[in-house]
Every structure is written in C-alpha cells, then in structure tokens.
Design a protein around this motif. Structure first.
Motif, short mmCIF file in Angstrom:
data_model
loop_
_atom_site.label_atom_id
_atom_site.label_comp_id
_atom_site.label_asym_id
_atom_site.label_seq_id
_atom_site.Cartn_x
_atom_site.Cartn_y
_atom_site.Cartn_z
N ARG A 32 6.57 0.45 -9.08
CA ARG A 32 5.74 1.54 -9.59
C ARG A 32 4.28 1.11 -9.77
NH1 ARG A 32 8.42 6.00 -11.51
NH2 ARG A 32 10.70 5.81 -11.48
N ILE A 33 3.39 2.00 -9.42
CA ILE A 33 1.97 1.86 -9.73
C ILE A 33 1.55 3.14 -10.41
CG2 ILE A 33 -0.37 1.70 -8.78
CD1 ILE A 33 0.67 -0.11 -6.61
N ARG A 34 1.05 3.00 -11.63
CA ARG A 34 0.65 4.14 -12.48
C ARG A 34 1.76 5.18 -12.58
NH1 ARG A 34 -4.12 3.20 -9.94
NH2 ARG A 34 -4.26 5.13 -8.75
N LEU A 38 6.73 3.61 -5.43
CA LEU A 38 6.26 3.54 -4.06
C LEU A 38 7.15 2.59 -3.26
CD1 LEU A 38 2.45 3.07 -4.83
CD2 LEU A 38 3.68 5.21 -4.47
N ALA A 39 7.12 2.73 -1.94
CA ALA A 39 7.90 1.87 -1.05
C ALA A 39 6.95 0.90 -0.35
CB ALA A 39 8.65 2.71 -0.03
N PHE A 40 7.27 -0.38 -0.39
CA PHE A 40 6.43 -1.43 0.19
C PHE A 40 7.19 -2.09 1.34
CE2 PHE A 40 5.23 -0.72 -4.14
CZ PHE A 40 3.85 -0.82 -4.16
N LYS A 41 6.64 -1.99 2.53
CA LYS A 41 7.27 -2.55 3.73
C LYS A 41 6.84 -4.01 3.87
CE LYS A 41 9.51 -1.88 7.74
NZ LYS A 41 10.95 -2.15 7.75
N GLY A 292 -7.29 2.26 -7.85
CA GLY A 292 -7.49 3.69 -7.98
C GLY A 292 -8.27 4.32 -6.85
N LYS A 293 -8.42 3.60 -5.75
CA LYS A 293 -9.15 4.15 -4.59
C LYS A 293 -8.25 5.00 -3.71
CE LYS A 293 -12.58 0.51 -4.70
NZ LYS A 293 -13.19 -0.68 -4.06
N VAL A 294 -6.94 4.84 -3.88
CA VAL A 294 -5.94 5.72 -3.27
C VAL A 294 -5.00 6.12 -4.39
CG1 VAL A 294 -4.07 5.93 -1.60
CG2 VAL A 294 -6.10 4.57 -1.03
N GLU A 295 -4.72 7.40 -4.50
CA GLU A 295 -3.85 7.91 -5.57
C GLU A 295 -2.39 7.73 -5.20
OE1 GLU A 295 -3.28 9.23 -9.34
OE2 GLU A 295 -5.20 8.85 -8.35
N PRO A 296 -1.59 7.06 -6.03
CA PRO A 296 -0.15 6.92 -5.74
C PRO A 296 0.53 8.28 -5.65
CG PRO A 296 -0.81 5.48 -7.55
CD PRO A 296 -1.96 6.41 -7.29
N GLN A 297 1.42 8.42 -4.68
CA GLN A 297 2.15 9.67 -4.47
C GLN A 297 3.60 9.37 -4.16
OE1 GLN A 297 0.29 11.82 -1.28
NE2 GLN A 297 -1.75 11.75 -2.18
N GLU A 298 4.46 10.33 -4.44
CA GLU A 298 5.85 10.20 -4.05
C GLU A 298 5.95 10.16 -2.52
OE1 GLU A 298 8.22 13.24 -5.77
OE2 GLU A 298 7.98 12.49 -7.83
N ASN A 299 6.97 9.47 -2.03
CA ASN A 299 7.21 9.33 -0.58
C ASN A 299 6.05 8.64 0.13
OD1 ASN A 299 9.35 11.00 -1.43
ND2 ASN A 299 9.50 11.94 0.56
N MET A 300 5.45 7.70 -0.57
CA MET A 300 4.34 6.93 0.02
C MET A 300 4.84 5.59 0.51
SD MET A 300 0.70 5.81 -1.74
CE MET A 300 -0.16 7.36 -1.40
#
Length: 322
Positions: A32-34, A38-41, A292-300
């Motif tokens: 999780r971020i904020r 998220l999924a990390f490959k 915070g330069k990219v906003e975390p989103q579901e299915n990212m």
C-alpha cells in the motif's frame, strides 16, 4: 528506401509465449501507498536482475541459423548487456557488448561472466552506438539496440501480458494504469502495446526526462549536454528513438520526473516493504508514487525494472535518511 519493422501487439504476444516457455513469471507483489493497494512487478528478480532479458530473448530467437553463427553486437551500460549476453549464451552465439568505462562494476562483471566480450568506451566523448555499429559491420554480426528495435520492444512488452494474467489470477480484473521507469522507452512502449486500454505514466530522473518533454512537445527532445548527475545509469539515454516515441505518443502516455533524494527514498521503501533490492533506475516508478507525483489508484501496475546495484552505493543509500 529501408522499411523499418514496426512493433505490434501480436509480436508482444509472441514474445510472451516465448518467455512462458523459457522462465517462470516474475512475482507480482502487493503493498500500500497512501492507503491504496498497488501491484509491483518484480522484474528485478529475473535471472539477470532486470527486464532486459525479455527483449534480448525475443530478438535473438528471431535470428536464423546463419545470423546466429555470426553473432550479435550490443551497446549498454549494463542491463541490456546482461540480457543479450544471457540469451547469446543460451543460444550458443558469440556476443560483443560495448559498455561505458564507468558502467557499474557489478554489471560489467556479470556480462563478462555470461561469456560476452566487452569493449569499453568513454560515455562522454565516444559514441557507443557508432562503435557498436562499426563492430557489427566488421564482424558481419547483427546489431541489437537496447530499445530502437521492434523485436526488443515487443519482448519487453511481454511483462505486460504476464501482469495482465496475474491480475486475473488474483481477481483484480484489468490493468487500468501502468507506472514504469523509462530510459529509451523500450519497456514503456512494449507495455503500451501489451495493455492498450491502460493509462500509461513514464517516470525518468530529473534532467534526463527527455521522453516526458518529447511527449509534451510532440517531437523528440534530446537530453542537454549539461544534464545533471543521476545515479540511474540504466536511464541515461541521450535521445529516445522514433519507434518508442511514436508508440507512446499515439497512446497518449504522460511522464513525470523524480529527484535523486526521491529515488533513494524509493530504494529504501522497496527494501522495507517489498523485500527487494532495487537499483536507482528500477526504483523511479515507486519514487513518483511516494513523492505524490503520481496518484495511487486501484488496479495500478508499478514496474520494478531492475535490481543490479553497486553494493557500496546501495549500502550508502540504505544508511541515509534523506
């Protein structure tokens, strides 16, 4: 007139099938971020420690027997070098790699241990591209660029097909947004082809964000001669290729740049939260999210592209708190 082969999604799927026969999928880790999971490959867990094995394998296996006998020449600061060397060893082909003299020792040593011949050059005064092209011509070998090649782009995109299948396996559905490191754009262009419905954000180090500036301008912008220092040796591309730029431009990709301090913070976060050793260039996508330069989103999907670190430099990063 020479017709340049264009990368295609069908080619990406062919590359993915080749990779499935060759190696197990790299892990898809979750953190999780904020507050957003998220999924990390984890491409840092490839046999060579980076995603570059994909493009190298797809390119070299596309060569006929006569071309394989003459061998290949590549130019790289390290990860593409190892990918080509690994694939050439598996296919019993000769390989010559032109590497900057200041390339990380761990990458140079690994390339040599894989059986490739290494030719050194000065990153600032020599053109490794021209040296490699001369060597390829002199030896009758095939030149294998690190990103300016349709097969290489398709091979890198196989990571996206793999991730798509992994999202389905964990019940996440589709990949809606991809955040990925970008040097010359081979990986990001491949992912754009592999995941045509996903939003795409490329991340580069500050001062070396030529793909971001190119996408915003609508034409290719080079890195200036007075570009600042970056620890991201794998992302030090002075000029992106027309192939990768065209793919990303058509897809409406956007980009952001991250600082050295943000990259170091991302390396420490990856070690603590993902239990991964990640090189600076491999950590920039994480850095953009943490900063915070990219906003975390579901299915990212977040690409962790490489883990070939210099031990002393990495220890210093872990020991810092900035």
């Amino acid at each position: 007139m020479t017709i340049v082969r264009q990368p295609t999604r069908a080619g990406v799927r062919d590359a993915a099938a080749k990779m499935a026969d060759l190696l197990p999928p790299t892990p898809l880790l979750r953190a999780r971020i904020r507050g957003v999971e998220l999924a990390f490959k984890a491409e840092s867990l490839q046999p060579i420690g980076a995603f570059k094995i994909r493009g190298a394998w797809h390119r070299l296996t596309a060569l006929d027997e006569e071309a394989r006998a003459r061998g290949v020449v590549a130019f790289s600061s390290g990860n593409h070098a190892q990918g080509v060397a690994w694939a050439a060893r598996e296919l019993e082909m000769p390989a010559v790699i032109v590497m900057p003299d200041d390339a990380p020792k761990v990458k140079r040593d690994s390339t040599l241990s894989l059986g490739a011949e290494v030719v050194g050059c000065n990153r600032f005064t020599d053109s490794r591209e021209k040296i490699a092209a001369h060597l390829a011509h002199a030896r009758g070998a095939v030149l294998v660029p690190s990103f300016d090649d349709a097969w290489v782009i398709e091979g890198q995109g196989s990571a996206g097909i793999e991730a798509e299948d992994q999202f389905d396996e964990i019940g996440w559905g589709t990949v809606d947004h991809v955040v990925t490191p970008c040097g010359g754009g081979g990986l990001s262009a491949g992912l754009a082809l592999a995941l045509p419905d996903a939003q795409l954000t490329i991340v580069e180090p500050e001062g070396w964000d030529d793909m971001r500036r190119s996408l915003e301008a609508g034409w290719i912008e080079e890195v200036p001669d007075d570009a600042p220092y970056t620890s991201c040796d794998s992302l030090q591309t002075k000029r992106v290729s027309q192939l990768t730029f065209d793919v990303l431009s058509r897809r409406g990709a956007t980009g952001v740049a991250v600082t050295e301090a943000e990259i170091r913070a991302a390396q420490r976060w990856a070690a603590a939260k993902l239990r991964l050793v990640v090189e600076p260039g491999g950590a920039v996508a994480i850095a953009a999210l943490l900063a915070g330069k990219v906003e975390p989103q579901e299915n990212m999907l977040v690409m962790v592209s490489g883990g070939n670190v210099d031990p002393e430099a990495y220890a210093a990063v872990l020991g810092r708190s900035d």
